[in-house]
Design a protein around this motif. Structure first.
Motif, short mmCIF file in Angstrom:
data_model
loop_
_atom_site.label_atom_id
_atom_site.label_comp_id
_atom_site.label_asym_id
_atom_site.label_seq_id
_atom_site.Cartn_x
_atom_site.Cartn_y
_atom_site.Cartn_z
N ALA A 1 -72.49 -11.36 86.66
CA ALA A 1 -71.25 -12.89 88.11
C ALA A 1 -72.43 -14.05 87.96
O ALA A 1 -73.38 -14.27 87.41
CB ALA A 1 -71.07 -11.97 89.12
N VAL A 2 -72.03 -15.45 88.11
CA VAL A 2 -72.58 -16.04 88.25
C VAL A 2 -73.77 -16.04 89.42
O VAL A 2 -72.91 -15.89 90.73
CB VAL A 2 -71.71 -17.96 88.75
CG1 VAL A 2 -72.85 -18.74 88.41
CG2 VAL A 2 -70.51 -17.48 87.94
N THR A 3 -74.76 -16.07 89.51
CA THR A 3 -75.62 -15.69 90.54
C THR A 3 -76.75 -17.28 90.68
O THR A 3 -76.97 -17.91 90.52
CB THR A 3 -76.63 -14.48 89.87
OG1 THR A 3 -75.76 -13.71 89.24
CG2 THR A 3 -77.36 -14.13 90.66
N GLY B 1 -74.79 -18.91 95.87
CA GLY B 1 -73.89 -19.03 97.16
C GLY B 1 -72.78 -18.31 97.05
O GLY B 1 -72.40 -19.03 98.66
N LYS B 2 -72.56 -17.82 96.11
CA LYS B 2 -70.77 -17.11 96.24
C LYS B 2 -71.12 -15.53 96.37
O LYS B 2 -71.91 -15.03 94.98
CB LYS B 2 -70.05 -17.69 95.90
CG LYS B 2 -69.69 -19.40 96.04
CD LYS B 2 -68.43 -19.70 95.26
CE LYS B 2 -68.44 -21.35 96.29
NZ LYS B 2 -67.80 -21.93 94.87
N GLY B 3 -70.04 -14.63 96.84
CA GLY B 3 -70.47 -13.39 96.21
C GLY B 3 -72.19 -12.92 95.98
O GLY B 3 -72.09 -12.60 96.96
N VAL B 4 -71.36 -12.44 94.82
CA VAL B 4 -72.38 -10.77 94.27
C VAL B 4 -73.26 -11.88 93.39
O VAL B 4 -73.16 -12.82 92.52
CB VAL B 4 -71.68 -9.73 93.48
CG1 VAL B 4 -71.02 -9.53 94.88
CG2 VAL B 4 -70.84 -10.65 92.68
N ALA B 5 -74.48 -11.11 92.36
CA ALA B 5 -75.25 -10.91 92.19
C ALA B 5 -74.82 -10.46 91.02
O ALA B 5 -74.49 -8.68 90.88
CB ALA B 5 -76.96 -10.81 92.36
CA CA Z 1 -72.64 -15.91 92.72
#
Ligand code: CA
Ligand code: CA
Ligand code: CA
Length: 620
Positions: free
Chosen positions: A228-230, A233-237
């Motif tokens: 995941a894009v880490t 500031g969004k969602g997951v790592a």
């Molecule tokens: Ca993320």
């Protein structure tokens, strides 16, 4: 203390020291899996130098069409058969023809685990960093924050997720999708001539196009775990903050696919330059076509990460074949939970499963919407953690071979008691360890605790240590123990660059002569480079034998009778008027005495006698 997975209503027999018998079918409930295959396809491997016109003529007589040929897989052909064809008879006809080296039905495969319900800073992602949130065990995680200090991005590494597709526009994935540079999107043409139209981020081999949208959620979930894009500031790592995720879709919305399409995906990943393949699906049938495809990936230097399966089965039994592929670029992964327990539905295998990784209640990206996230469980998810780790290792050590990448993943695991004898490494993924730049590693380094009754036997009675030399020069070493109750061999040597050496340490016969008590010793490794000296503590706990009586506490009409014995360690016999083949004993309550999970076997002649060996000892 271990809790029984069996429901209380089960007819079982609780013994005074906590042995519990339960029906295998209820303990782990693996339904017998049939061997389904596609009715419209089969796979053949033409004999090399064979008579092509004769094969073409056979195709014509049997009314089959060649759907696809794989030049890189010794000319493997996928054949389309008529709707009324008898596939097994057709397979047999091809085998008998003398024109093919191999023929097999197109067996079905299925995703390992499907959605069961609809983030790092709030602690939801226990697998990356576990501080005991959600009732977990602190540090039962992959040490991601510690590892990310060393390597957090793998911008040049391509991981092919061969699964159900991907939600391409997801806010936490879109920036990490692999892009096929030679393909012009949306023009309806196969610009790069690889056989697939508009395969910009990957391919859907069931349509032959770039329509990789996910209709099951499974592939999208795995993609988020590994990459995941880490730090956005969004969602997951993701395990890898930046990586190129290539998608090959072949599973349908129910998570089902077939070998011929899996092979097409592996071939695509190889052709288009993937470095890691994530294969979170299983098949129950051995497939020569699949082996050829994975072998070709091996030749291309691809690490092939396989989920061990979710049937609660021992993969050393010949049931689940994908993780069993005996190729050294395959790494098979079992699933653990937030308490470092082997997930009760995860498959395992001392020889055929390599390591475990977190796989229970894993939060990641999901399909249906660009900002959707969900929790899923399975060895699929565990495999995705290993795929992400493999990508980071590959990024940090760009010249590492697949075998060196796998060695780094295996011989850096955290030893976990519940995984001992359940997978090759006996441990759970530790990303920090896998990335460790130290040129010399002794593994494992966790303290060893042996225990048993006075006179023995003791468990464990041996431990193999590996000395890994990741440096560029030969490593002279020596190892020693001073107490007479331990012995080791060999005691010294030299490990050449890039190689490894096993040192076997075991309890000596002296251990059986020692009185009750606790004994502590250190195994010392002297290394001429790297860490210098590594010490591993070894404790031996000797108990006074406890008296044991066995009796049946189960319902009367069961037909089960247990032999009585006063011996602390003995072979017990249970007799039954019914078939015993599906019963096994479990220790469910270790207090006030401790005990081993006993080995057991039934009388092969009648299946009506169950033998099991058990041992208990006083703990005070
Ligand atoms: Ca993320
Ligand atoms: Ca193309
Ligand atoms: Ca195009």
């Amino acid at each position: 203390m271990k809790t029984s997975p069996c429901p209380p209503a089960l007819a079982g027999f609780v013994l005074p020291f906590g042995l519990f018998l339960c029906a295998e079918s209820v303990c782990s409930a693996p339904p017998p899996v049939p061997a389904p295959f596609r009715s419209d396809r089969l796979l053949i491997l033409p004999r090399s130098g064979g008579h092509r016109p004769a094969l073409a003529s056979l195709h014509q007589r049997t009314r089959v069409n060649v759907l696809r040929t794989f030049p890189a897989l010794q000319g493997l052909e996928v054949l389309e058969v008529p709707p009324d064809a008898d596939v097994p008879a057709l397979v047999e006809a091809y085998r008998q023809s003398g024109l093919v080296a191999h023929a097999e039905p197109d067996y079905l495969v299925r995703a390992v685990g499907l959605p069961n319900d609809p983030s790092f800073t709030n602690g939801t992602q226990w697998a990356l960093h576990n501080t005991g949130q959600q009732g977990g065990l602190p540090d039962a995680d992959i040490d991601a924050p510690e590892a990310w200090d060393l390597q957090s991005r793998a911008p040049n590494v391509v991981v092919a997720v061969i699964d159900s597709g991907i939600w391409r526009t997801h806010e936490d994935l879109a920036a990490n999708l692999w892009v096929n540079p030679a393909e012009t999107p949306g023009n309806g043409l196969d610009d790069d001539g690889n056989g697939y139209v508009d395969d910009v981020h990957g391919v859907n081999v069931t349509t032959g196009t770039g329509a990789i949208g996910d209709s099951a959620g499974h592939g999208t979930h795995l993609a988020g775990i590994l990459g995941a894009v880490t730090d956005n500031g969004k969602g997951v790592a993701g395990v890898a903050w930046q990586v190129q995720i290539m998608t090959c879709r072949f599973l349908n919305s129910a998570g089902h696919g077939s070998i011929s399409d899996a092979v097409a995906c592996i071939d695509y990943a190889r052709l288009m330059g993937a470095h890691v393949i994530n294969a979170s699906w299983v098949t129950t049938e051995a497939s020569t076509a699949l082996e050829l495809a994975v072998a070709s990936a091996r030749e291309a230097g691809i690490v092939f990460v396989a989920g061990a399966g979710n049937d609660g089965q021992d993969n050393d039994l010949p049931l689940i074949t994908l993780p069993n592929l005996a190729l050294d670029n395959v790494i098979a992964v079992a699933a653990t939970d937030a308490q470092d327990r082997l997930w009760n539905r995860s498959n395992f295998g001392a020889a055929n499963v390599d390591l475990a990784a977190p796989g229970v209640n894993i939060h990641s990206t999901f399909f249906i919407a660009d900002n959707n996230y969900a929790a899923m469980s399975g060895s699929s998810q565990a495999a995705a953690f290993v795929s992400g780790a493999a990508a980071l290792v590959r990024a940090a050590y760009s010249t590492a071979t697949p075998q060196e990448v796998i060695d780094r993943l295996l011989y850096s695991t955290d030893p976990v008691p519940a995984l001992r004898g359940r997978c090759r490494a006996g441990g759970r993924l530790n990303l920090r360890g896998a990335l460790d730049p130290a040129p010399v590693v002794v593994w494992p380094q966790a303290p060893v605790v042996s225990a048993g009754n006075r006179g023995g036997p003791f468990a464990p009675d041996a431990q193999a240590f590996l000395i890994l030399n990741r440096g560029a020069t030969p490593l002279p070493w020596s190892a020693s123990v001073t107490a007479s109750w331990l012995q080791l061999e060999p005691a010294s040597g030299t490990v050449s660059a890039g190689d490894k050496q096993t040192v076997s340490v075991a309890l000596s016969p002296v251990a059986a002569t020692l009185p009750r008590g606790e004994y502590t010793e250190r195994v010392e490794f002297l290394l001429q480079t790297g860490d210098g000296c590594v010490e591993v503590p070894w404790t031996l706990r000797i108990y006074e034998p406890a008296m044991v009586r066995l009796r049946s506490a189960g319902p009367a009409g069961s037909g089960l009778q247990l032999g009585l014995t006063g011996q602390p360690e003995a072979t017990y016999v249970a007799e039954s008027s019914t078939n015993f083949s599906s019963w096994r004993p479990l220790i469910t309550n270790a207090l006030p005495a401790s005990g081993d999970t006993p080995s057991f076997w039934s009388d092969p002649a009648t299946n009506r006698q169950l033998f099991f060996r058990a041992r208990v000892w006083q703990t005070n």
